[in-house]
Scaffold this motif. Structure first.
Motif, PDB file in Angstrom:
ATOM      1  N   LEU A 301      37.461  43.298  42.298  1.00 52.05           N
ATOM      2  CA  LEU A 301      37.361  44.803  43.466  1.00 52.05           C
ATOM      3  C   LEU A 301      37.196  46.024  42.427  1.00 52.05           C
ATOM      4  N   ASP A 302      37.845  46.041  41.157  1.00 54.79           N
ATOM      5  CA  ASP A 302      37.731  47.185  40.572  1.00 54.79           C
ATOM      6  C   ASP A 302      36.660  47.453  39.765  1.00 54.79           C
ATOM      7  N   THR A 303      35.850  46.445  39.513  1.00 57.09           N
ATOM      8  CA  THR A 303      34.479  46.637  38.840  1.00 57.09           C
ATOM      9  C   THR A 303      33.383  46.456  39.851  1.00 57.09           C
ATOM     10  N   ARG A 304      33.558  45.878  41.112  1.00 57.76           N
ATOM     11  CA  ARG A 304      32.510  45.581  41.941  1.00 57.76           C
ATOM     12  C   ARG A 304      31.280  44.701  41.610  1.00 57.76           C
ATOM     13  N   GLN A 305      31.971  43.752  40.911  1.00 64.32           N
ATOM     14  CA  GLN A 305      31.064  42.852  40.220  1.00 64.32           C
ATOM     15  C   GLN A 305      31.803  41.438  40.364  1.00 64.32           C
ATOM     16  N   ASP A 306      31.086  40.424  40.261  1.00 65.45           N
ATOM     17  CA  ASP A 306      31.488  38.839  40.348  1.00 65.45           C
ATOM     18  C   ASP A 306      32.180  38.633  39.023  1.00 65.45           C
ATOM     19  N   VAL A 307      33.525  37.756  39.403  1.00 61.31           N
ATOM     20  CA  VAL A 307      34.475  37.499  38.160  1.00 61.31           C
ATOM     21  C   VAL A 307      34.312  36.054  38.237  1.00 61.31           C
ATOM     22  N   GLU A 308      33.785  35.303  37.106  1.00 59.15           N
ATOM     23  CA  GLU A 308      33.805  33.842  37.035  1.00 59.15           C
ATOM     24  C   GLU A 308      34.734  33.331  35.916  1.00 59.15           C
ATOM     25  N   SER A 309      35.581  32.444  36.154  1.00 60.82           N
ATOM     26  CA  SER A 309      36.640  31.868  35.316  1.00 60.82           C
ATOM     27  C   SER A 309      36.714  30.293  35.590  1.00 60.82           C
ATOM     28  N   GLU A 310      37.719  29.984  34.810  1.00 59.26           N
ATOM     29  CA  GLU A 310      37.919  28.259  34.914  1.00 59.26           C
ATOM     30  C   GLU A 310      39.451  28.448  34.984  1.00 59.26           C
ATOM     31  N   GLU A 311      39.928  27.923  36.164  1.00 60.88           N
ATOM     32  CA  GLU A 311      41.096  28.010  36.303  1.00 60.88           C
ATOM     33  C   GLU A 311      41.939  26.393  36.621  1.00 60.88           C
ATOM     34  N   VAL A 312      43.070  26.050  36.104  1.00 58.92           N
ATOM     35  CA  VAL A 312      43.855  24.901  36.312  1.00 58.92           C
ATOM     36  C   VAL A 312      44.860  25.212  37.586  1.00 58.92           C
ATOM     37  N   LEU A 313      44.713  24.793  38.805  1.00 63.63           N
ATOM     38  CA  LEU A 313      45.494  24.990  39.879  1.00 63.63           C
ATOM     39  C   LEU A 313      46.287  23.734  40.427  1.00 63.63           C
ATOM     40  N   ASP A 314      47.416  23.965  40.975  1.00 65.01           N
ATOM     41  CA  ASP A 314      48.036  22.749  41.370  1.00 65.01           C
ATOM     42  C   ASP A 314      47.766  22.606  42.731  1.00 65.01           C
ATOM     43  N   CYS A 315      47.213  21.049  43.118  1.00 63.32           N
ATOM     44  CA  CYS A 315      46.746  20.501  44.333  1.00 63.32           C
ATOM     45  C   CYS A 315      47.888  19.538  44.615  1.00 63.32           C
ATOM     46  N   GLY A 316      48.793  19.738  45.357  1.00 58.96           N
ATOM     47  CA  GLY A 316      49.707  18.684  45.941  1.00 58.96           C
ATOM     48  C   GLY A 316      50.504  18.135  44.958  1.00 58.96           C
ATOM     49  N   GLY A 317      50.841  18.743  43.629  1.00 57.32           N
ATOM     50  CA  GLY A 317      51.366  18.126  42.584  1.00 57.32           C
ATOM     51  C   GLY A 317      50.661  17.712  41.620  1.00 57.32           C
ATOM     52  N   THR A 321      41.050  21.087  37.770  1.00 56.19           N
ATOM     53  CA  THR A 321      40.359  22.283  37.131  1.00 56.19           C
ATOM     54  C   THR A 321      39.113  22.691  38.137  1.00 56.19           C
ATOM     55  N   PHE A 322      39.387  24.091  38.228  1.00 56.14           N
ATOM     56  CA  PHE A 322      38.348  24.684  39.003  1.00 56.14           C
ATOM     57  C   PHE A 322      37.415  25.654  38.341  1.00 56.14           C
ATOM     58  N   GLN A 323      36.043  25.736  38.587  1.00 53.56           N
ATOM     59  CA  GLN A 323      35.309  27.027  38.236  1.00 53.56           C
ATOM     60  C   GLN A 323      35.355  27.744  39.415  1.00 53.56           C
ATOM     61  N   SER A 324      35.970  28.836  39.027  1.00 54.69           N
ATOM     62  CA  SER A 324      36.296  29.989  40.436  1.00 54.69           C
ATOM     63  C   SER A 324      35.108  31.013  40.356  1.00 54.69           C
ATOM     64  N   ILE A 325      34.739  31.532  41.360  1.00 56.97           N
ATOM     65  CA  ILE A 325      33.937  32.900  41.333  1.00 56.97           C
ATOM     66  C   ILE A 325      34.305  33.762  42.343  1.00 56.97           C
ATOM     67  N   LYS A 326      34.740  34.895  42.047  1.00 54.52           N
ATOM     68  CA  LYS A 326      35.400  35.962  42.644  1.00 54.52           C
ATOM     69  C   LYS A 326      34.526  37.326  42.879  1.00 54.52           C
ATOM     70  N   PHE A 327      34.294  37.545  43.933  1.00 53.33           N
ATOM     71  CA  PHE A 327      33.275  38.566  44.159  1.00 53.33           C
ATOM     72  C   PHE A 327      33.636  39.534  45.577  1.00 53.33           C
ATOM     73  N   PRO A 328      33.489  40.891  45.397  1.00 56.49           N
ATOM     74  CA  PRO A 328      34.068  41.848  46.440  1.00 56.49           C
ATOM     75  C   PRO A 328      33.172  41.868  47.599  1.00 56.49           C
ATOM     76  N   LEU A 329      33.422  42.225  49.018  1.00 58.42           N
ATOM     77  CA  LEU A 329      32.388  42.348  49.979  1.00 58.42           C
ATOM     78  C   LEU A 329      32.369  43.693  50.046  1.00 58.42           C
ATOM     79  N   LEU A 330      31.489  44.348  50.179  1.00 58.14           N
ATOM     80  CA  LEU A 330      31.027  45.664  49.979  1.00 58.14           C
ATOM     81  C   LEU A 330      30.406  46.355  51.227  1.00 58.14           C
ATOM     82  N   ARG A 331      30.812  47.374  51.572  1.00 57.97           N
ATOM     83  CA  ARG A 331      29.969  48.138  52.690  1.00 57.97           C
ATOM     84  C   ARG A 331      28.876  48.903  52.362  1.00 57.97           C
ATOM     85  N   GLU A 332      28.030  49.386  53.234  1.00 62.58           N
ATOM     86  CA  GLU A 332      26.895  50.182  52.605  1.00 62.58           C
ATOM     87  C   GLU A 332      27.247  51.198  51.549  1.00 62.58           C
ATOM     88  N   ASP A 333      28.018  51.697  51.971  1.00 57.46           N
ATOM     89  CA  ASP A 333      28.407  52.834  50.958  1.00 57.46           C
ATOM     90  C   ASP A 333      29.055  52.334  49.357  1.00 57.46           C
TER      91      ASP A 333
END
Length: 596
Positions: A301-317, A321-333
């Motif tokens: 959100l701060d950089t207005r850019q996609d952030v790719e990372s590798e995260e190890v998350l708990d899935c029902g115990g 390992t997940f490859q995650s891509i986080k990106f902001p949704l932007l208005r026209e402005d």
């Protein structure tokens, strides 16, 4: 009897105003396109036009009637251009010359309406009449008996506008958008029939009030319903696509509350959309994992850019390992209004990679064993030489000690020779042990030139035995970060291959040249032989697995070399020499000493 017409017109105006508000809020949220903006403007102008018509029916004086009829034309002059551009965007049929021409015509009519004393509809404003409706309601008579030229031109403009709109629907139907075309054609037909019925009413062929207001209402209501259905269908299609994607997807607002998750997200993280709606990531994952996710989303959100990372998350115990891509949704402005995350499960892929790496290390180790086995006699000779020298010096020292007068300087030289030969034998044994060890040495900063020189020294006796003249030019301070054992394995393979390629040459023509230098910011090692060479069409195939030109070869040596180079971010290739023989090159990235 109580009044019906005027209150009904007010209700109709309210319906149009509500429609304008509904689409206007969607526009303010900036989640829709220009069609909704034009439709909101059309709905608002229709509400104002019907309000002016209601005021005209309830007028008590000529001045009130003239004012309300003038306002009708004002709103009509804005409605028709908005309607034309709406049709253009809705159907995709945009004859710009026609659109600008009609828009200019209505702008002219607007100016004329303001300039004429009674507007473009009324030629004689000296008196007014009243009309009794069938149910007993008495309203001002709006039927135009003496039409002005501009009034007729206005009707002509409406007919042209309707003709263009129906033609656009026809073309839209031909393009395959049948439903859109049919719905809009029905709405336009109802609007056209109810509007053109005003002509018959003005001619007193039909005793009734003007019906164009109902035509405006029909157009607005039908198109509003269709656009709402399209919006719902679009959301349903989008949801179906999201639920069938093989990745987990979620959408959050700026405060981190979950707004939407797809079916894969539900199955991956053992949750349901109804149970997670409005919650935060800290309610779903352990705090340490949630903090990493939240930090990455804030960074996106701060950089207005996609952030790719590798995260190890708990899935029902179970940790996955997940490859995650986080990106902001932007208005026209450019401002963000939400953040989305995509999670790709790469657990099995990582396990396969690890299994492949274990297999690759086993192949590399087997190749090293085979390579060192090929030079067993030379290694034995390399060990026998210093051991024999040590024995000879030790025997000589014993003889010197048996004499009455011992020469200490001579004894010192003997002991120094023994130490030197011992270190030489130790270096051969340590180098051999490093080449044969099963466990890989870690990556470290090494001097490539020194690393290659150690391989040359290891093969020294083999060069002497086969009569190969070796020239080496190794640039100093070629610092790389690499697995030393693997780099020496590549060099050893290439030099042994060169020796075998020169076996059929006469002894005085067996030349091996080894160079290591800095080229274009990288470290380049070249091993050139004067052997039988490689055909041009085979230069690329020699690195394929199980391809070999040796009668007893397995064809894995050069494949191992290529995989080692690729794992180090480098490359390897072969060239045919102009005269005879071949040259193998491999390149490695130099270590950045600047820290950048």
């Amino acid at each position: 009897m109580k009044e019906i017409l005027v209150p009904a017109l007010y209700v109709m105006s309210g319906v149009c105003a509500y429609t304008a508000l509904h689409h206007g809020l969607a526009v303010l949220r900036r989640r829709v396109n220009r069609i909704h903006l034009l439709f909101a403007l059309m709905s608002l102008l229709t509400a104002a036009l019907i309000m002016a018509r209601a005021g005209a029916y309830g007028a008590h004086t000529v001045s009130e009637l003239v004012a309300m009829r003038r306002w009708e034309i004002v709103f009509l002059c804005f409605f028709v251009p908005a309607f034309l551009w709406f049709v253009a965007d809705y159907t995709g049929i945009r004859p710009r010359k026609l659109l600008f021409g009609l828009s200019g015509f209505w702008a002219l009519l607007f100016a004329v309406n303001l300039a004429l004393p009674s507007g473009v509809q009324i030629a004689d404003s000296s008196s007014m009449a009243y009309f009794d409706l069938p149910w007993g309601e008495r309203v001002a008579d709006l039927r135009v008996i003496q039409r002005t030229v501009w009034h007729n031109l206005a009707w002509l403009g409406i007919v042209i506008s309707l003709s263009y709109s129906l033609y656009a629907c026809y073309l839209q139907y031909r393009r395959g958008q049948q439903r859109r075309a049919r719905v809009m054609a029905w709405a336009l037909s109802a609007f056209a029939v109810l509007s053109l019925l005003n002509v018959a009413i003005n001619l007193k062929l039909v005793e009734f009030v003007h019906t164009s207001d109902f035509g405006f209402l029909a157009l607005i209501v039908v198109m509003d319903m269709e656009m709402m259905l399209e919006s719902r269908d679009q959301k349903r299609r989008l949801r179906a696509v999201l639920d069938h994607l093989p990745v987990a997807i979620c959408l959050k607002d700026l405060k981190g509350h979950f707004q939407l998750i797809n079916r894969k997200f539900e199955s991956a993280f053992r949750t349901r959309e109804g149970a997670i709606a409005g919650k935060k990531v800290f309610d779903l994952f352990p705090r340490e994992q949630a903090a990493i996710i939240d930090a990455n989303e804030r960074h996106a959100l701060d950089t207005r850019q996609d952030v790719e990372s590798e995260e190890v998350l708990d899935c029902g115990g179970e940790a996955r390992t997940f490859q995650s891509i986080k990106f902001p949704l932007l208005r026209e402005d450019g401002s963000a209004y939400a953040v989305s995350s995509v999670y790709i499960d790469i657990t099995e892929s990582r396990q396969k990679d690890e299994a492949l790496n274990r297999f690759r290390r086993q192949v590399w180790h087997a190749d090293r064993v085979a390579s060192t086995g090929a030079i067993t006699s030379s290694l034995a000779h390399e060990l026998c030489q210093p051991l024999a020298a040590m024995l000879s010096n030790a025997q000589a020292g014993l003889r010197f000690l048996a004499q009455d007068k011992v020469d200490l300087d001579e004894m010192r030289e003997i002991l120094q020779d023994i130490v030197r030969d011992d270190k030489r034998a130790g270096a051969v044994i340590n180098g051999l042990r490093a080449m044969l060890q099963q466990q890989e040495t870690p990556y470290a900063d090494i001097d490539l030139g020194q690393c290659i020189n150690e391989v040359i020294m290891l093969l020294h006796s083999e060069f002497v035995r086969t009569g190969v003249v070796v020239e080496h030019l190794l640039e100093a301070n070629l610092a790389i970060r690499a697995n030393k054992t693997q780099i020496q394995q590549v060099a050893l393979n290439l030099m042994i291959n060169a020796l075998e390629a020169m076996a059929e040459q006469v002894p005085d023509q067996r030349m091996l040249r080894v160079t290591a230098a800095r080229v274009d910011g990288k470290a380049l090692v070249s091993i050139r032989d004067s052997g039988i060479g490689i055909a041009e069409d085979m230069l690329d195939r020699v690195f394929d697995g199980f391809y070999t030109t040796k009668p007893q070869g397995l064809g894995v040596g050069l494949e191992v070399c290529r995989s080692i180079m690729e794992s180090h971010g480098g490359g390897i290739w072969a060239e045919a020499n102009p005269d005879r023989g071949a040259t193998f090159h491999f390149v490695l990235p130099l270590e950045d000493k600047t820290g950048t």
